[in-house]
Design an enzyme around this catalytic site. Sequence first.
Site, mmCIF file in Angstrom:
data_model
loop_
_atom_site.group_PDB
_atom_site.id
_atom_site.type_symbol
_atom_site.label_atom_id
_atom_site.label_comp_id
_atom_site.label_asym_id
_atom_site.label_seq_id
_atom_site.Cartn_x
_atom_site.Cartn_y
_atom_site.Cartn_z
ATOM 1 N N HIS A 242 -2.820 33.861 -24.253
ATOM 2 C CA HIS A 242 -3.948 33.408 -25.070
ATOM 3 C C HIS A 242 -4.174 34.342 -26.276
ATOM 4 C CE1 HIS A 242 -5.124 30.677 -21.800
ATOM 5 N NE2 HIS A 242 -5.105 31.690 -20.960
HETATM 6 O O1 RIB Z 1 -9.662 31.891 -21.879
HETATM 7 C C1 RIB Z 1 -8.815 32.960 -22.233
HETATM 8 C C2 RIB Z 1 -9.589 34.080 -22.829
HETATM 9 O O2 RIB Z 1 -10.499 34.589 -21.870
HETATM 10 C C3 RIB Z 1 -8.702 35.281 -23.207
HETATM 11 O O3 RIB Z 1 -9.281 35.955 -24.284
HETATM 12 C C4 RIB Z 1 -8.733 36.131 -21.986
HETATM 13 O O4 RIB Z 1 -8.526 37.514 -22.271
HETATM 14 C C5 RIB Z 1 -10.154 35.932 -21.522
HETATM 15 O O5 RIB Z 1 -10.966 36.821 -22.261
#
Ligand code: RIB
Length: 310
Positions: A242
């Site tokens: 992500h």
């Molecule tokens: O949904 C993914 C996000 O939430 C990413 O930034 C992960 O690190 C969590 O913070």
Amino acid sequence: MAAPVLIDTDPGIDDALALLFGWNSPEISVEAITTVAGNVPVEQGTVNVFRLLGLREPSPRPVIGVGAAEPLARALVTAQRYHGEDGLGDLPDWPEAEKPPLEPDAVSVIVDHARRLQRLLTLVAIGPLTNLALTLKADAGAVSLIGRIVAMGGAVDVPGNITPTAEFNMSVDPEAAHRVLAARLPLDLVPLDATRQAVLPRAGLKSAFRRGSGPLGDRIVAFTERGFRLDHAGGAQGLVLHDPLALALAIDPTLAEWEAVRLVIGPEGETLRASGEPNCRIAKGVDTDRFLRLFLERLCPPVPPRPASS
Ligand code: RIB
Ligand code: CA
């Protein structure tokens, strides 16, 4: 000249990979890092930043600002079930790291960099948007000077990862997300619609380190193990990157297709399409192969060959 970047983060396994990737990307200079409560309490997230600084010793060494310990208007819900109690896979053997500062000064770090660098600055938010919302409240004029804001968060046309309709960063602090979307900022959102295309197969990491990666590579393999295991258990074909994708899109926006949309934030952090003037762009189709090549090339500098023994 490398573009100055401020990263606001809640490290977190994927945040840690984003930082290591950014520190080895010549197009940008990570001038500052601000921490925010999210995956783990902000104190632990800040310890993790200092652990990574000690591991990687980036140059320039970024300014560190400790940020919000709680969302704007609700209790913190962490993601320690996924990231581990300490946020980096609960390894038992992190080397002693420098003690982090305790005073919360993320807002002043963001204001200072926004006022000094103005359009040159890209702010990359890879955690809940609490610090950005607090900075808007403290000095909206400073935030309006920032050239580009890239934020990982949201689930627009796909299911959420915390509820069927909400993504984690937005669900931790919906009030902050609402204020950021209402502020008419140059906001590029990188939602699950894009990040679920950024999946690193386990073999990919191992192949990247086949050239030898030394202690840094060994540590990356170790702290990502939990993420691989849980993402696999969740049905993904590998580790979902992500936050590294959000940073990659700050470096090279052509790695994705973008759509200008108007979003409103639902009560539990849902990112809902709405009619009217667009208030952000969302990343949609991702050039996954090109992203993964870029990420793996930079994640871990190759270990210099050992000098031939004389
Ligand atoms: O949904 C993914 C996000 O939430 C990413 O930034 C992960 O690190 C969590 O913070
Ligand atoms: Ca994060």
